[in-house]
Design a protein around this motif. Sequence first.
Motif, PDB file in Angstrom:
ATOM      1  N   PRO A   1      72.924 -36.493 -24.972  1.00 50.79           N
ATOM      2  CA  PRO A   1      72.007 -37.402 -24.151  1.00 50.79           C
ATOM      3  C   PRO A   1      70.823 -37.722 -25.064  1.00 50.79           C
ATOM      4  N   VAL A   2      70.158 -38.660 -24.386  1.00 51.11           N
ATOM      5  CA  VAL A   2      68.769 -39.275 -24.944  1.00 51.11           C
ATOM      6  C   VAL A   2      67.817 -38.968 -24.297  1.00 51.11           C
ATOM      7  N   GLU A   3      66.629 -38.625 -24.722  1.00 53.28           N
ATOM      8  CA  GLU A   3      65.490 -38.180 -23.990  1.00 53.28           C
ATOM      9  C   GLU A   3      64.535 -39.366 -24.157  1.00 53.28           C
ATOM     10  N   ARG A   4      64.039 -39.652 -22.709  1.00 49.38           N
ATOM     11  CA  ARG A   4      62.909 -40.876 -22.611  1.00 49.38           C
ATOM     12  C   ARG A   4      61.848 -40.466 -23.537  1.00 49.38           C
ATOM     13  N   PRO A   5      61.360 -41.059 -24.486  1.00 46.35           N
ATOM     14  CA  PRO A   5      60.153 -40.734 -25.514  1.00 46.35           C
ATOM     15  C   PRO A   5      58.867 -40.802 -24.805  1.00 46.35           C
ATOM     16  N   ILE A   6      57.818 -40.417 -25.500  1.00 51.36           N
ATOM     17  CA  ILE A   6      56.504 -40.509 -24.855  1.00 51.36           C
ATOM     18  C   ILE A   6      55.887 -41.273 -26.304  1.00 51.36           C
ATOM     19  N   GLY A   7      54.969 -42.045 -25.757  1.00 48.13           N
ATOM     20  CA  GLY A   7      54.239 -42.783 -27.074  1.00 48.13           C
ATOM     21  C   GLY A   7      53.166 -43.672 -26.357  1.00 48.13           C
ATOM     22  N   GLN A   8      52.606 -44.632 -27.194  1.00 49.34           N
ATOM     23  CA  GLN A   8      51.367 -45.295 -26.786  1.00 49.34           C
ATOM     24  C   GLN A   8      52.059 -46.885 -26.509  1.00 49.34           C
ATOM     25  N   TYR A   9      51.363 -47.478 -25.444  1.00 41.98           N
ATOM     26  CA  TYR A   9      52.001 -48.890 -25.141  1.00 41.98           C
ATOM     27  C   TYR A   9      50.592 -49.602 -24.336  1.00 41.98           C
ATOM     28  N   TRP A  10      50.782 -50.879 -24.206  1.00 39.45           N
ATOM     29  CA  TRP A  10      50.016 -51.567 -23.323  1.00 39.45           C
ATOM     30  C   TRP A  10      50.092 -51.133 -21.865  1.00 39.45           C
ATOM     31  N   GLU A  11      49.259 -50.960 -21.215  1.00 37.95           N
ATOM     32  CA  GLU A  11      49.306 -50.570 -19.725  1.00 37.95           C
ATOM     33  C   GLU A  11      49.793 -51.929 -18.997  1.00 37.95           C
ATOM     34  N   GLY A  12      49.184 -52.917 -19.367  1.00 37.61           N
ATOM     35  CA  GLY A  12      49.801 -54.238 -18.678  1.00 37.61           C
ATOM     36  C   GLY A  12      50.208 -55.157 -19.466  1.00 37.61           C
ATOM     37  N   LYS A  13      49.652 -56.414 -19.509  1.00 34.30           N
ATOM     38  CA  LYS A  13      50.145 -57.536 -20.397  1.00 34.30           C
ATOM     39  C   LYS A  13      49.732 -57.255 -21.698  1.00 34.30           C
ATOM     40  N   PRO A  14      50.753 -57.262 -22.833  1.00 32.23           N
ATOM     41  CA  PRO A  14      50.479 -57.305 -24.132  1.00 32.23           C
ATOM     42  C   PRO A  14      49.432 -57.777 -24.659  1.00 32.23           C
ATOM     43  N   GLY A  15      48.449 -56.946 -25.201  1.00 32.62           N
ATOM     44  CA  GLY A  15      47.188 -57.880 -25.784  1.00 32.62           C
ATOM     45  C   GLY A  15      46.075 -58.054 -24.858  1.00 32.62           C
ATOM     46  N   GLU A  16      46.320 -57.741 -23.679  1.00 32.53           N
ATOM     47  CA  GLU A  16      45.237 -58.075 -22.969  1.00 32.53           C
ATOM     48  C   GLU A  16      45.110 -56.886 -21.940  1.00 32.53           C
ATOM     49  N   SER A  17      45.694 -55.767 -22.118  1.00 28.88           N
ATOM     50  CA  SER A  17      45.285 -54.609 -21.295  1.00 28.88           C
ATOM     51  C   SER A  17      45.067 -53.376 -22.161  1.00 28.88           C
TER      52      SER A  17
ATOM     53  N   GLN B   1      48.702 -37.504 -39.541  1.00 28.29           N
ATOM     54  CA  GLN B   1      48.530 -38.182 -38.478  1.00 28.29           C
ATOM     55  C   GLN B   1      49.957 -38.885 -38.264  1.00 28.29           C
ATOM     56  N   CYS B   2      50.625 -39.409 -39.209  1.00 31.51           N
ATOM     57  CA  CYS B   2      51.779 -40.269 -39.525  1.00 31.51           C
ATOM     58  C   CYS B   2      52.638 -39.238 -38.987  1.00 31.51           C
ATOM     59  N   LEU B   3      53.077 -37.936 -39.519  1.00 30.54           N
ATOM     60  CA  LEU B   3      54.030 -37.202 -39.255  1.00 30.54           C
ATOM     61  C   LEU B   3      54.030 -36.913 -37.722  1.00 30.54           C
ATOM     62  N   ALA B   4      52.808 -36.726 -37.214  1.00 29.75           N
ATOM     63  CA  ALA B   4      52.801 -36.453 -35.739  1.00 29.75           C
ATOM     64  C   ALA B   4      52.909 -37.604 -35.152  1.00 29.75           C
ATOM     65  N   HIS B   5      52.813 -38.799 -35.487  1.00 35.04           N
ATOM     66  CA  HIS B   5      53.282 -40.144 -34.712  1.00 35.04           C
ATOM     67  C   HIS B   5      54.804 -40.155 -34.815  1.00 35.04           C
ATOM     68  N   GLN B   6      55.257 -39.830 -36.134  1.00 39.01           N
ATOM     69  CA  GLN B   6      56.659 -40.285 -35.864  1.00 39.01           C
ATOM     70  C   GLN B   6      57.413 -39.197 -35.125  1.00 39.01           C
ATOM     71  N   ALA B   7      57.127 -37.911 -35.106  1.00 36.82           N
ATOM     72  CA  ALA B   7      57.724 -36.751 -34.256  1.00 36.82           C
ATOM     73  C   ALA B   7      57.674 -37.099 -32.913  1.00 36.82           C
ATOM     74  N   ILE B   8      56.412 -37.934 -32.309  1.00 41.34           N
ATOM     75  CA  ILE B   8      56.267 -38.033 -30.931  1.00 41.34           C
ATOM     76  C   ILE B   8      57.280 -39.086 -30.512  1.00 41.34           C
ATOM     77  N   GLY B   9      58.058 -39.687 -31.260  1.00 36.22           N
ATOM     78  CA  GLY B   9      59.112 -40.782 -30.709  1.00 36.22           C
ATOM     79  C   GLY B   9      60.497 -39.997 -30.600  1.00 36.22           C
ATOM     80  N   GLY B  10      60.713 -38.744 -30.992  1.00 37.79           N
ATOM     81  CA  GLY B  10      61.647 -37.843 -30.799  1.00 37.79           C
ATOM     82  C   GLY B  10      62.716 -37.735 -32.034  1.00 37.79           C
TER      83      GLY B  10
END
Lengths: 408, 408
Positions: free
Chosen positions: A166-182, B326-335
């Motif tokens: 199985p692959v687990e949906r990761p958590i991370g950082q991303y733009w909430e809306g349009k890239p570069g504008e949110s 911080q890099c280590l924590a960032h890499q790990a968060i991706g799974g």
Amino acid sequence: MSSPQPGYTSHFGIGNIPFGVASTASRLHPSCVSRFQDSVLFLDKFDAVFKDIDELPQGVFSRTSLNAFTALPRSVHQAVRQRLQALIREDESLRSLPAGSVEKVDVVTMHLPVEVGDFTDFSLSADHVQNASEAMTGKRSAPPSFYHQPVGYAGRCSSLDISGTPVERPIGQYWEGKPGESRIVFGPCKKMDFELELGAIIGKPLPRRERVTASQADKHIFGYVLVNDWSARDIQALEMNPLGPLNGKNAGTTVSPWVVTQDAVNNFRAASPPRLHDVAPYLRDSGNNALSIELQVIVTAPGSEASEGAVSCKSNVSWMYWTLAQCLAHQAIGGCGLRTGDLLATGTVSGQGDGEHGCLLEHMRVGQTPPRAYLEDGETVTLTGYCGEGVGFGECTAVLLPARLLNN
Amino acid sequence: MSSPQPGYTSHFGIGNIPFGVASTASRLHPSCVSRFQDSVLFLDKFDAVFKDIDELPQGVFSRTSLNAFTALPRSVHQAVRQRLQALIREDESLRSLPAGSVEKVDVVTMHLPVEVGDFTDFSLSADHVQNASEAMTGKRSAPPSFYHQPVGYAGRCSSLDISGTPVERPIGQYWEGKPGESRIVFGPCKKMDFELELGAIIGKPLPRRERVTASQADKHIFGYVLVNDWSARDIQALEMNPLGPLNGKNAGTTVSPWVVTQDAVNNFRAASPPRLHDVAPYLRDSGNNALSIELQVIVTAPGSEASEGAVSCKSNVSWMYWTLAQCLAHQAIGGCGLRTGDLLATGTVSGQGDGEHGCLLEHMRVGQTPPRAYLEDGETVTLTGYCGEGVGFGECTAVLLPARLLNN
């Protein structure tokens, strides 16, 4: 050309004889195997059969990976395959094979076939890059170097998974809306995607600084696997400018268990697409070195069988602009060498049509409702690949698990 | 804080006791070593000295890499270092160390200290990214996610080299003139550069899908090395849109031989630069977790000694916006997990001043003559790093060999 059958027995005829690594409840130590129809052949039991094959070291099939075997000369791979084919032709019931060498596929656990030292993922399909560009910008275009050289990036080796994991949906950082504008937010990925790919596994290594032209590169490829390069599109979109993908590709990369050899696929060569430019000397090949492999993606709802799933994509490896042999030549020209077990993958293999999109990103259109959204928790993605006449890859499959929060 | 001395004896005082892998003419099989001043200590001779250290398996120092040792608990690393420090304090002549355990550094050949399963190179210095942006576009700016998370890409493991290994100028494809506006040609790289970096080596692994916050991440770092990420800037410029660097970074990545432990650098902690934004919870740390390590690059003409070289750069690891924890924590968060021996590097460490540019790219300005051009064949690049009071990294050095044509 017949279609793949449920159970994939038709993928593993006498013309295939692929290689993999397996264990069972009574053989906990994984070892090297081959396959005919729905039988798995444990090759460490064939010492007496193979004993007169020159250059095949004793014990090579007792290893937990195929690396030692794939590093041997092509003539040894051929001799082993031919010996197995001859035994099977003599007795298709397999009763005359060595005692304890045969298990049914449904009692066997497959493992990653090779130890991968470096994994490079390329982007070889002109239709994929143009479909993806159209999805994101409304305009069909290709990266500036696309028609001059295979474009690729180094992938993560620690998260390569054997089919079924199985692959687990990761958590991370991303733009909430349009890239570069949110706003940039932190949480579970909301745009989980698959990518339909073929991968080449390096057999004979290429030492540091040694070059090889595309027309000579196939001799370093032991065989091929299917690859699902799971992609967290929102995480990827934030991180990839300017250094390319990282965590967006690291949750898992699913690899099919059976390495289909060069000799098995050689009967299914096809013409490459016409070139838009002259190519540099190291990338030149005969133009007839593409592989005709029918690819398919099936997405299945939680709790359903693959046979009930919706076919999301049908495409063909021969549609790609570049071959994996050209990728190998391109990688080598940089001086890094290639080691036995290295994995080079094609990137998403697509056609232009809606039913030929090798990832969900290609279905998106700014301001339009796509035929389906990104993957939902519990959905299973199954890739298959089939050359024809008993030669196929079986399946490359994994279910998407829900994300866990940071402290879980 | 005194400056590093020629010969680097002052880098390897009683407070350092780093680890590496070495061989000699009479010990062809590489094994694990430590160092005091200009003496190398072969640790497989210390079995009797270490025999009461719990959890230190017999034979761990006879291996050809440090991986098995680095994977052990921090308490074991500490016990081994403290035991060596106590023996040296008792007799600085080292004559009372076990028979055959001591060799002078000039008769020893150093090898890559660890087997690296995955190498991630980050871009952690705000001054570097802004200097580089100014060089290429005339405007100081940072990538869109720079102040939100460490930006990084997967690097090539097969071309990691131990200090002293020559690097060959690669051949490849690049724009003949201005990127995007000129012909694409194939030939020897014309813009060969170095990058001044620090790397962290993973000790205690982090299993797949396990997370760690930046404040807890240091416990997974065994120690640090210097890294020169040689860069073919013209090849890189063509290839990196949109998937990031590949062949531009694959000719060679030079790694220093001595892994300086967490305990050795812990006396040189410093405040991190102020944050421009709140950071996501997994990246939060005390704000006092930067490392004060003085870095230096010396470029030497063909046939000259390092002492005659021109100092190209002086900078400091503590100037970086993000830490390797911080890099280590960032890499790990991706799974993807982290394996023992994995290498995480900082990317170029720069300040804003002309004498603080950790790579030559930062010296370039559109329409201006830079103080020096890119590297010439035969030039040697030497990185050094020094914390203070007997704790330094020695050198990370390599000469640039001329390119060979395709068929050579």
